[in-house]
Design an enzyme around this catalytic site. Sequence first.
Site, PDB file in Angstrom:
ATOM      1  CG  ASP A  28      -0.263   0.009   2.521  1.00 18.78           C
ATOM      2  OD1 ASP A  28       1.073   0.042   2.866  1.00 18.78           O
ATOM      3  OD2 ASP A  28      -0.813  -0.185   3.582  1.00 18.78           O
ATOM      4  CB  ALA A  29       0.152   4.739   0.442  1.00 19.01           C
TER       5      ALA A  29
END
Length: 142
Positions: free
Chosen positions: A19-20
Amino acid sequence: MSAEFPHRAQLRVRYADTDAMGVVYYANYFAYFEVGRVEFLRAAQADYRSIEANGAVAAVTRAECRYLAPARFDDLLAIDTRAADLGRASLRFEYEIRREPDGALLAEGFTEHACLDPQTLRPVRLPLEVRRAIERFQGAGP
C-alpha cells in the site's frame, strides 16, 4: 516450521501487494492464506481438482487474520499451513506467515470452508478420498 504445521509454501511479496505506506495491504494476507491452502492440498494429494472431481466445492464461510508485524516489498514469506479440523461437511485451515530468513511471525489466522454441491450449493460430505489424503499427510490416519 513447527511440527504442528506439516506444510510450508513460500512466496515473494510483489510491489503490487503493498500500500501507500510500503507494507503489504491487509487483504492480501487472505490471498497468501489461499496460496498456503492450495499448496498444502497439492502436497497432500488432495488438491482442489480432486475435491471437485468428487462432487464438491469448498466455499469459504469464515476467515480471520491477526496482524503482528508488517511485510514489505520483496520480503520472502513462508506460509505454514495445517488442516485443523475436518468436519462432516467442513474443513478448517490454520496459517502462520513468517518472514524469511529471520522467521519473524507476521500474521496468523484461519479459514473455514463448507463442502457444497456445485449445482445446488447445499452441504455435502467432505469426500472420503480427500479426508483420508489429508489425514495421511498430517500423520493422523491410515
